[in-house]
Design a protein around this motif. Structure first.
Motif, PDB file in Angstrom:
ATOM      1  N   THR A 119     -10.204 -14.083  14.280  1.00 47.65           N
ATOM      2  CA  THR A 119     -11.884 -14.709  14.013  1.00 47.65           C
ATOM      3  C   THR A 119     -12.410 -14.312  12.579  1.00 47.65           C
ATOM      4  O   THR A 119     -12.934 -14.821  11.840  1.00 47.65           O
ATOM      5  N   GLY A 120     -11.215 -12.978  11.979  1.00 51.36           N
ATOM      6  CA  GLY A 120     -11.753 -12.576  10.682  1.00 51.36           C
ATOM      7  C   GLY A 120     -10.453 -13.298   9.259  1.00 51.36           C
ATOM      8  O   GLY A 120      -9.896 -12.816   8.847  1.00 51.36           O
ATOM      9  N   GLY A 121      -9.293 -13.691   9.670  1.00 48.52           N
ATOM     10  CA  GLY A 121      -8.435 -14.223   9.147  1.00 48.52           C
ATOM     11  C   GLY A 121      -7.774 -12.788   8.664  1.00 48.52           C
ATOM     12  O   GLY A 121      -7.142 -12.390   8.337  1.00 48.52           O
ATOM     13  N   GLY A 122      -7.008 -12.863   7.420  1.00 49.14           N
ATOM     14  CA  GLY A 122      -7.027 -11.943   6.492  1.00 49.14           C
ATOM     15  C   GLY A 122      -7.850 -11.136   6.425  1.00 49.14           C
ATOM     16  O   GLY A 122      -7.043 -10.135   6.359  1.00 49.14           O
ATOM     17  N   GLN A 123      -8.794 -10.646   6.064  1.00 43.18           N
ATOM     18  CA  GLN A 123     -10.062  -9.541   6.138  1.00 43.18           C
ATOM     19  C   GLN A 123      -9.620  -9.151   7.761  1.00 43.18           C
ATOM     20  O   GLN A 123      -9.696  -7.832   7.640  1.00 43.18           O
ATOM     21  N   GLY A 124      -9.743  -9.635   9.011  1.00 37.01           N
ATOM     22  CA  GLY A 124      -9.051  -9.111   9.777  1.00 37.01           C
ATOM     23  C   GLY A 124      -7.696  -8.357   9.927  1.00 37.01           C
ATOM     24  O   GLY A 124      -7.484  -7.832  11.164  1.00 37.01           O
ATOM     25  N   ALA A 125      -6.882  -9.486   9.343  1.00 39.92           N
ATOM     26  CA  ALA A 125      -4.936  -8.644   9.334  1.00 39.92           C
ATOM     27  C   ALA A 125      -5.200  -7.316   8.319  1.00 39.92           C
ATOM     28  O   ALA A 125      -4.823  -6.785   9.375  1.00 39.92           O
ATOM     29  N   ALA A 126      -6.160  -7.197   7.366  1.00 37.45           N
ATOM     30  CA  ALA A 126      -6.630  -6.179   6.418  1.00 37.45           C
ATOM     31  C   ALA A 126      -6.620  -5.057   7.113  1.00 37.45           C
ATOM     32  O   ALA A 126      -5.621  -3.593   7.589  1.00 37.45           O
ATOM     33  N   ALA A 127      -7.993  -5.326   8.662  1.00 35.29           N
ATOM     34  CA  ALA A 127      -8.502  -4.120   8.848  1.00 35.29           C
ATOM     35  C   ALA A 127      -7.314  -3.386   9.957  1.00 35.29           C
ATOM     36  O   ALA A 127      -6.807  -2.315  10.231  1.00 35.29           O
ATOM     37  N   CYS A 128      -6.705  -4.713  10.514  1.00 35.01           N
ATOM     38  CA  CYS A 128      -5.102  -3.475  11.509  1.00 35.01           C
ATOM     39  C   CYS A 128      -3.968  -3.700  11.360  1.00 35.01           C
ATOM     40  O   CYS A 128      -3.650  -2.959  11.670  1.00 35.01           O
ATOM     41  N   SER A 129      -4.333  -3.533   9.945  1.00 36.25           N
ATOM     42  CA  SER A 129      -2.910  -3.462   9.412  1.00 36.25           C
ATOM     43  C   SER A 129      -2.845  -1.965   7.977  1.00 36.25           C
ATOM     44  O   SER A 129      -1.865  -2.039   7.753  1.00 36.25           O
ATOM     45  N   ARG A 130      -3.591  -2.158   7.163  1.00 37.78           N
ATOM     46  CA  ARG A 130      -4.030  -1.199   6.462  1.00 37.78           C
ATOM     47  C   ARG A 130      -3.694   0.075   6.608  1.00 37.78           C
ATOM     48  O   ARG A 130      -2.440   0.035   5.413  1.00 37.78           O
ATOM     49  N   GLU A 131      -3.974   0.699   7.682  1.00 31.29           N
ATOM     50  CA  GLU A 131      -4.111   2.159   7.834  1.00 31.29           C
ATOM     51  C   GLU A 131      -2.233   2.606   8.127  1.00 31.29           C
ATOM     52  O   GLU A 131      -1.457   3.758   8.156  1.00 31.29           O
ATOM     53  N   ARG A 132      -1.479   0.992   8.979  1.00 30.17           N
ATOM     54  CA  ARG A 132      -0.512   1.162   9.444  1.00 30.17           C
ATOM     55  C   ARG A 132       1.032   1.303   8.057  1.00 30.17           C
ATOM     56  O   ARG A 132       1.055   1.783   8.280  1.00 30.17           O
ATOM     57  N   SER A 133       0.436   0.807   6.749  1.00 26.16           N
ATOM     58  CA  SER A 133       0.458   0.618   6.287  1.00 26.16           C
ATOM     59  C   SER A 133       1.046   1.328   4.840  1.00 26.16           C
ATOM     60  O   SER A 133       1.462   2.027   4.919  1.00 26.16           O
ATOM     61  N   GLN A 134      -0.491   1.896   4.901  1.00 27.78           N
ATOM     62  CA  GLN A 134      -0.055   3.188   4.285  1.00 27.78           C
ATOM     63  C   GLN A 134       0.419   4.115   5.451  1.00 27.78           C
ATOM     64  O   GLN A 134       0.830   5.431   4.094  1.00 27.78           O
TER      65      GLN A 134
END
Length: 190
Positions: A119-134
């Motif tokens: 549903t959210g494309g890039g924004q959704g992908a960032a929300a799902c992976s931001r914390e994992r990347s940090q």
């Protein structure tokens, strides 16, 4: 002497107040709908009905289903992976990959990730992976602090995060412990 005035009722948010209860109810409704229906019925009216709030409340606070899903995902994934400290980069990365694989292997988590990305494309992908990347960056930074030269965050993301998410979201292939260890071995050859 001036009379003290109370702050405007619209100033700031009230932790634990009505706003927090609405956010919790709407987040719960999203998670339930995604788990029950796989995200096919994610509309603001359906979410509002499940949460017991008016649809205008959802529109006013989040604006769209994509923005709401990104908020739910960011909330769900915030702080759920602990930065492992096994004493070695290999051990830390194996634990990190294993923990992430377990999380992505959970059907409710996977449904939320798929709906958010879909549903959210890039924004959704960032929300799902931001914390994992940090978290991954913290593992690498700890190894740098030990005096070593770990791979870059970009290289580690390509070697660990990308295949884990790809396999979980798009293929449905199992995220086995052997496979996750092989990702780390490919990143850190002996």
């Amino acid at each position: 002497m001036p009379v003290p005035t109370s702050p405007s009722p619209h100033t700031g948010s009230r932790p634990g107040g009505r706003s927090a209860r609405i956010r919790a109810a709407v987040h719960r409704a999203v998670r339930e709908l995604v788990a029950d229906e796989g995200g096919e019925v994610l509309t603001v009216p359906a979410i509002a009905a499940r949460a017991g709030v008016h649809a205008t409340t959802v529109y006013r606070r989040w604006g769209s289903v994509a923005d709401l899903l990104a908020d739910v995902a960011a909330s769900r994934f915030s702080g759920d992976l602990v930065v492992p400290d096994t004493g070695s980069l290999r051990g830390d990365l194996e634990r990190y990959a294993s923990d992430l694989a377990k999380d992505l292997g959970d059907p409710d988590t996977l449904a939320l990730v798929r709906a958010t990305i879909g549903t959210g494309g890039g924004q959704g992908a960032a929300a799902c992976s931001r914390e994992r990347s940090q978290t991954l960056d913290a593992v690498l930074e700890r190894d740098r602090a030990r005096g070593h030269q770990p791979p870059t965050l970009e290289r580690a993301t390509d070697a660990l995060l990308a295949p884990l998410y790809y396999r979980a979201v798009f293929t449905g292939a199992p995220l086995t412990p052997e496979w996750t260890r092989s990702l780390v071995s490919d990143l850190l050859p002996d």
